[in-house]
Enzyme design. Structure first.
Site, PDB file in Angstrom:
ATOM      1  CG  ASP A  50      -0.315  -0.046   2.534  1.00 56.26           C
ATOM      2  OD1 ASP A  50      -0.125   1.025   3.159  1.00 56.26           O
ATOM      3  OD2 ASP A  50       0.008  -1.157   3.001  1.00 56.26           O
ATOM      4  CG  ASP A 139      -5.446   4.202   7.191  1.00 51.31           C
ATOM      5  OD1 ASP A 139      -5.505   4.018   8.419  1.00 51.31           O
ATOM      6  OD2 ASP A 139      -4.380   4.442   6.597  1.00 51.31           O
ATOM      7  CD  GLU A 141      -3.315   4.366  10.751  1.00 46.34           C
ATOM      8  OE1 GLU A 141      -2.348   4.338  11.536  1.00 46.34           O
ATOM      9  OE2 GLU A 141      -3.221   4.127   9.529  1.00 46.34           O
TER      10      GLU A 141
END
Length: 251
Positions: A50, A139, A141
Site C-alpha cells: 500500500d 484507514d 487508526e
C-alpha cells in the site's frame, strides 16, 4: 509514519506511534518478517503493498517483479486532501496487471463519516466490477494531529465508522475494507465487533503474526506486516488464494 509538507499531508501507514510501540521488537523480529513474503507465496497467498504520496511515482514493473499481486493507493484524507500521485499509483498498478484498490484516511473529528465517504468516492475511491478493482478501504487508526481517538467517545467512533461504511455501500454497492490496529480499535471503539459481518478486516501488526484481531473478526482479509520491503510502500499479504482475491474484486 507521518510526513507533513507545505503541499499537505503525506501519509504512509502505519503511524509513528505504532512504529514506536514495536521499535523494541524490530531487531528480534527482522528475520521472521523477512520470511513472510516467501512464506505467503509458497502457500499460495498473494502479497502486495500500500502506497501514498510518500512513495511518489512508483515503479510498478519493479513492484510486480518483486512478487506483488495487489496494491492499495491512498486517495483521500478527511474532506480536504487528495493524493497528488494517486492517478500514477492507482492506474499504474492496474496497467501492470495488479489488482488495485484505493483507501481513505479517516479524520473522524473533521466531518461526518458519510461526508468523507462521499469525498472518497468522488476522488478515486469508487469501485467497478472489472475484476481488477478491490473495494475501497477505510484507514482508521492513530491520530497524527492530536488526541488518539480524535476527541470522540467510543460510541461516537462506532457511529462515525457506521456512517462511513453505510454511505460507501450505498454509493458503490460494496462494503468497505476496514484497516486498523487491534490496539487502536480496542481503545477507540471499545473493541466493537459489529462491523465484522460485512466489512473485511485489514489489520496492521509488525509482530510476526496478524493476531490478536479486533473483536468480531474471526480472520483477517489483509495483513500489513511491515512498513518496508521488496515492494514499494508498506508490505501486505492476502489471507487466501489468488482466486479468492479475484473474487473479492469481483464482488
Amino acid at each position: 509514519m507521518v510526513k507533513i509538507s507545505s503541499s499537505g499531508p503525506r501519509h504512509s501507514t502505519p503511524r509513528t506511534r505504532r512504529r514506536a510501540l514495536t521499535a523494541l521488537a524490530v531487531g528480534a523480529l527482522a528475520a521472521t518478517a523477512a520470511l513472510i513474503p516467501s512464506m505467503a507465496q509458497a502457500s499460495g497467498n498473494p502479497i502486495g503493498d500500500d502506497v501514498s504520496s510518500h512513495q511518489g511515482n512508483v515503479n510498478w514493473s519493479a513492484t510486480k517483479a518483486a512478487g506483488a499481486s495487489f496494491s492499495y493507493s491512498k486517495a483521500t484524507e478527511g474532506t480536504y486532501y487528495t493524493n497528488p500521485y494517486f492517478a500514477q499509483q492507482y492506474n499504474g498498478a492496474y496497467n501492470v496487471g495488479l489488482i488495485r484498490g484505493a483507501y481513505h484516511f479517516a479524520i473522524p473529528n473533521g466531518g461526518s463519516g458519510a461526508s468523507q465517504a462521499d469525498y472518497f468516492v468522488a476522488h478515486g475511491g469508487g469501485w467497478s466490477a472489472d475484476g481488477k478493482t478491490l473495494p475501497g478501504a477505510l484507514d482508521i487508526e492513530y491520530n497524527p494531529y492530536g488526541a488518539e481517538c480524535y476527541g470522540l467517545s467510543q460510541g461516537s467512533m462506532v457511529n462515525w465508522v457506521a456512517s462511513f461504511v453505510n454511505e460507501y455501500h450505498a454509493k458503490t454497492s460494496r462494503w468497505a475494507v476496514i484497516y486498523t490496529t487491534t490496539d487502536w480499535w480496542k481503545t477507540c471503539t471499545g473493541n466493537y465487533g459489529g462491523f465484522a459481518t460485512n466489512d473485511p478486516l485489514w489489520v496492521a501488526n509488525y509482530g510476526g503474526t496478524a493476531t490478536p484481531l479486533p473483536n468480531g473478526w474471526g480472520f483477517y482479509t489483509f495483513w500489513q506486516y511491515a512498513d518496508s520491503g521488496s515492494m514499494a510502500g508498506d508490505q501486505d499479504t492476502f489471507n487466501g488464494a489468488y482466486s479468492r482475491l479475484q473474487a473479492l474484486a469481483l464482488g
